[in-house]
Motif scaffolding. Structure first.
Motif, PDB file in Angstrom:
ATOM      1  N   THR A 231       1.018  -1.271   0.359  1.00 41.60           N
ATOM      2  CA  THR A 231       0.436   0.299   0.084  1.00 41.60           C
ATOM      3  C   THR A 231       0.951   1.255  -0.013  1.00 41.60           C
ATOM      4  OG1 THR A 231      -0.426  -0.275   2.139  1.00 41.60           O
ATOM      5  CG2 THR A 231      -2.105  -1.437   1.082  1.00 41.60           C
ATOM      6  N   GLY A 232       0.479   2.348   0.059  1.00 39.51           N
ATOM      7  CA  GLY A 232       0.801   3.870  -0.667  1.00 39.51           C
ATOM      8  C   GLY A 232       1.924   3.425  -1.448  1.00 39.51           C
ATOM      9  N   LEU A 233       1.870   3.119  -2.645  1.00 38.36           N
ATOM     10  CA  LEU A 233       2.492   3.230  -3.834  1.00 38.36           C
ATOM     11  C   LEU A 233       1.750   3.161  -5.000  1.00 38.36           C
ATOM     12  CD1 LEU A 233       5.275   3.206  -4.877  1.00 38.36           C
ATOM     13  CD2 LEU A 233       5.236   0.791  -4.494  1.00 38.36           C
ATOM     14  N   GLY A 234       2.191   4.125  -5.604  1.00 40.67           N
ATOM     15  CA  GLY A 234       0.971   3.785  -7.089  1.00 40.67           C
ATOM     16  C   GLY A 234       2.223   4.465  -7.991  1.00 40.67           C
ATOM     17  N   VAL A 235       2.084   3.940  -9.611  1.00 41.88           N
ATOM     18  CA  VAL A 235       2.730   4.454 -10.925  1.00 41.88           C
ATOM     19  C   VAL A 235       1.436   5.495 -11.642  1.00 41.88           C
ATOM     20  CG1 VAL A 235       3.225   3.583 -13.257  1.00 41.88           C
ATOM     21  CG2 VAL A 235       3.786   2.485 -10.345  1.00 41.88           C
ATOM     22  N   MET A 236       2.587   6.453 -11.787  1.00 40.27           N
ATOM     23  CA  MET A 236       1.996   7.993 -13.202  1.00 40.27           C
ATOM     24  C   MET A 236       2.258   7.280 -14.239  1.00 40.27           C
ATOM     25  SD  MET A 236       1.564  11.362 -13.312  1.00 40.27           S
ATOM     26  CE  MET A 236       3.285  11.300 -13.871  1.00 40.27           C
ATOM     27  N   TYR A 237       2.402   7.011 -15.297  1.00 40.78           N
ATOM     28  CA  TYR A 237       2.995   6.586 -16.795  1.00 40.78           C
ATOM     29  C   TYR A 237       2.027   8.043 -17.952  1.00 40.78           C
ATOM     30  CZ  TYR A 237       2.912   6.471 -22.012  1.00 40.78           C
ATOM     31  OH  TYR A 237       2.709   6.761 -23.337  1.00 40.78           O
ATOM     32  N   GLY A 238       2.692   8.447 -18.250  1.00 41.82           N
ATOM     33  CA  GLY A 238       2.900   9.553 -19.452  1.00 41.82           C
ATOM     34  C   GLY A 238       3.669   9.917 -20.725  1.00 41.82           C
ATOM     35  N   LYS A 239       3.527  10.037 -21.315  1.00 42.18           N
ATOM     36  CA  LYS A 239       4.303  10.288 -23.175  1.00 42.18           C
ATOM     37  C   LYS A 239       5.223  11.252 -22.597  1.00 42.18           C
ATOM     38  CE  LYS A 239       0.614   9.126 -26.175  1.00 42.18           C
ATOM     39  NZ  LYS A 239       0.140   9.493 -27.032  1.00 42.18           N
ATOM     40  N   ARG A 240       6.866  11.658 -22.758  1.00 45.74           N
ATOM     41  CA  ARG A 240       7.396  11.611 -22.639  1.00 45.74           C
ATOM     42  C   ARG A 240       7.734  13.418 -22.776  1.00 45.74           C
ATOM     43  NH1 ARG A 240      12.666  12.316 -21.777  1.00 45.74           N
ATOM     44  NH2 ARG A 240      13.140  10.726 -20.765  1.00 45.74           N
ATOM     45  N   GLU A 241       6.765  13.498 -24.231  1.00 45.74           N
ATOM     46  CA  GLU A 241       6.426  14.834 -24.668  1.00 45.74           C
ATOM     47  C   GLU A 241       5.840  15.998 -23.767  1.00 45.74           C
ATOM     48  OE1 GLU A 241       4.529  12.076 -27.437  1.00 45.74           O
ATOM     49  OE2 GLU A 241       6.246  12.054 -26.566  1.00 45.74           O
ATOM     50  N   ILE A 242       4.847  14.639 -23.394  1.00 45.65           N
ATOM     51  CA  ILE A 242       3.790  16.208 -22.406  1.00 45.65           C
ATOM     52  C   ILE A 242       4.576  15.931 -21.248  1.00 45.65           C
ATOM     53  CG2 ILE A 242       1.393  15.958 -21.014  1.00 45.65           C
ATOM     54  CD1 ILE A 242       0.537  13.938 -23.415  1.00 45.65           C
ATOM     55  N   LEU A 243       4.912  15.170 -20.215  1.00 49.00           N
ATOM     56  CA  LEU A 243       5.490  14.953 -19.290  1.00 49.00           C
ATOM     57  C   LEU A 243       6.503  16.453 -19.119  1.00 49.00           C
ATOM     58  CD1 LEU A 243       5.991  11.085 -18.125  1.00 49.00           C
ATOM     59  CD2 LEU A 243       4.484  12.569 -17.278  1.00 49.00           C
ATOM     60  N   ASP A 244       7.249  16.311 -20.272  1.00 47.45           N
ATOM     61  CA  ASP A 244       8.607  17.571 -20.298  1.00 47.45           C
ATOM     62  C   ASP A 244       8.169  18.769 -20.037  1.00 47.45           C
ATOM     63  OD1 ASP A 244      10.697  15.441 -20.396  1.00 47.45           O
ATOM     64  OD2 ASP A 244      10.692  15.573 -22.300  1.00 47.45           O
ATOM     65  N   SER A 245       7.025  18.702 -20.965  1.00 51.64           N
ATOM     66  CA  SER A 245       5.690  20.565 -20.585  1.00 51.64           C
ATOM     67  C   SER A 245       5.370  20.345 -20.072  1.00 51.64           C
ATOM     68  CB  SER A 245       5.186  20.501 -22.292  1.00 51.64           C
ATOM     69  OG  SER A 245       3.904  19.364 -21.563  1.00 51.64           O
ATOM     70  N   MET A 246       5.316  20.007 -18.690  1.00 48.58           N
ATOM     71  CA  MET A 246       4.375  20.018 -17.064  1.00 48.58           C
ATOM     72  C   MET A 246       4.973  20.130 -16.796  1.00 48.58           C
ATOM     73  SD  MET A 246       2.518  16.257 -17.373  1.00 48.58           S
ATOM     74  CE  MET A 246       2.067  16.206 -16.117  1.00 48.58           C
ATOM     75  N   PRO A 247       5.222  21.523 -15.345  1.00 45.80           N
ATOM     76  CA  PRO A 247       5.623  21.773 -14.566  1.00 45.80           C
ATOM     77  C   PRO A 247       6.067  20.135 -13.044  1.00 45.80           C
ATOM     78  CG  PRO A 247       3.674  22.899 -14.448  1.00 45.80           C
ATOM     79  CD  PRO A 247       3.687  22.389 -15.813  1.00 45.80           C
ATOM     80  N   PRO A 248       7.106  20.656 -12.442  1.00 47.89           N
ATOM     81  CA  PRO A 248       7.024  19.727 -11.190  1.00 47.89           C
ATOM     82  C   PRO A 248       5.173  19.660 -10.568  1.00 47.89           C
ATOM     83  CG  PRO A 248       9.018  21.138 -11.106  1.00 47.89           C
ATOM     84  CD  PRO A 248       8.164  21.385 -12.139  1.00 47.89           C
TER      85      PRO A 248
END
Length: 407
Positions: A231-248
């Motif tokens: 418990t207390g653990l998850g995963v987020m997948y995102g396409k690289r080009e979108i993740l690169d465009s997102m702020p922390p």
């Protein structure tokens, strides 16, 4: 590939106990699956022999912990068929993954007048963050209606799509109904008008082969604890080009390259979204859960669960007063139901008295309950270690309970 279910059951220590004087029958797998011994021992082993912070240490323990931690990320790349290992982000769970996307992608790219589409069968975790974002941004949240069987109204979805649609955030598989949604069609139609798609994979990753490149989803989120992991653990997948465009999402250690009082530069993926000391031991232990799945085979596990679903559906439907909730043609191994004239909590307590663990209530899908005009349901959900004999016990208990009100 046929599974030896008795051998598999032997790997799960928690199953071999009595509850209220009866052998435990655990049918609450949609809430959380049980953990094989390999996962439990991996967590213990980390704290006994390898406990150290990762990535930054130059000593042996730090090196071992880092290698084991990143090995799980590599296993997940294969598990999801991501294009790059850096597209795997560790989170606290499905809920945090959705909130991360709403708080970063949403705040940057959703503007006043834009529209976000979700469905009437969403978990609260895929409703509330978008409500909050829409309130903040002046955007509009639209809801795909569902049929009495618990299937999405795709024609209604088609009518909602427009140039204003910026994001479709949809549950891949309903945690309450077990409905498998036609996400391939939804993704294709959303992309055709330029919208991004987030899949809530909390239930689908436990039961279905999920290939993010084949699906072409932009984001996918899920939790380890529904996949035989901690418990207390998850995963987020995102396409690289979108993740690169997102702020922390958060500021702190690890997510930076360089910090001065004048300016901070952010780290590369995946570390940009993994601020602070991560959940190292649980990530390492999750690797053993993924190995358990790979050893037994996702298709073989699904075939066993499908067989249990079909058997339970037929047997329970014979009971007078049994009211199924969610009868979609395409489902995973979840049966939600009520007993005529009885509150689901009462049914759940009576089943627990017989050692049978089910979930009762609204299952964090209150709007869905309102759609069906009910307070909640009893939910029995099956996993690889469940058996037909356990279902026979469930059917016998439900039958006795139903006779109380349906003589």
């Amino acid at each position: 590939m046929s599974l030896n279910i008795e051998n598999i059951r032997g790997e799960f220590p928690i199953l071999h106990q009595e509850v209220n004087g009866r052998p435990l029958i655990y049918f609450d797998n949609a809430a959380t699956t049980q953990k094989p011994l390999a996962v439990i021992e991996a967590l213990s082993h980390y704290y006994k022999t390898d406990n150290s912070n990762i990535h930054r240490g130059a000593h042996t323990l730090a090196d071992r912990a880092t290698r084991y931690y990143e090995n799980t990320r590599s296993l997940l790349q294969s598990f999801l068929n991501t294009k790059e290992v850096e597209e795997i982000i560790f989170t606290k769970g499905t809920t945090e993954g959705i909130n991360l996307i709403a708080s970063t992608y949403g705040r940057k790219f959703i503007n006043a007048g834009d529209e976000i589409i979700i469905s009437a069968m969403e978990h609260h975790a895929n409703i509330v963050p978008w409500q909050m974002l829409c309130e903040e941004k002046g955007a509009l949240l639209k809801i795909i209606p569902i049929s009495d069987m618990g299937e999405l109204d795709i024609e209604a979805f088609d009518s909602m799509l427009s140039s204003k649609t910026k994001l479709v955030s949809i549950v891949h598989v309903s945690n309450t109904l077990g409905t498998i949604n036609p996400v391939e069609e939804i993704i294709e139609k959303a992309h055709a008008i330029g919208a991004k798609v987030l899949l809530d994979g909390a239930q689908s990753t436990s039961h279905l082969e999920v290939d993010v490149q084949s699906l072409d989803c932009d984001f996918l989120v899920f939790s380890a604890h529904k996949l035989y992991g901690p418990t207390g653990l998850g995963v987020m997948y995102g396409k690289r080009e979108i993740l690169d465009s997102m702020p922390p999402y958060q500021g702190g250690g690890e997510m930076i390259k360089e910090v001065t009082f004048e300016k901070t530069t952010y780290n590369e993926l995946p570390f940009k979204f993994e601020a602070g000391t991560p959940n190292i031991g649980d990530v390492i232990a999750f690797g053993k859960a993924l190995e358990f799945i790979n050893k037994n085979g996702k298709n073989a596990i699904k075939a066993h669960e499908d067989e249990l679903l079909e058997y339970a559906t037929v047997q329970l439907s014979k009971i007078k007063g049994f009211i199924p909730v969610g009868t979609a043609k395409n489902k995973i191994s979840v049966i939600s139901f009520n007993i005529n004239g009885m509150h689901p909590f009462d049914v759940g307590m009576m089943l627990d008295a017989n050692g049978i663990a089910v979930r009762t209530g609204h299952h964090c899908t209150q709007p869905l309950m309102q759609r069906f005009g009910i307070e909640g349901t009893v939910r029995a959900s099956f996993s690889v270690y469940n058996t037909k004999s356990e279902i026979d016990s469930l059917v016998a208990s439900v039958s006795k309970i139903a006779k109380i009100k349906n003589k």
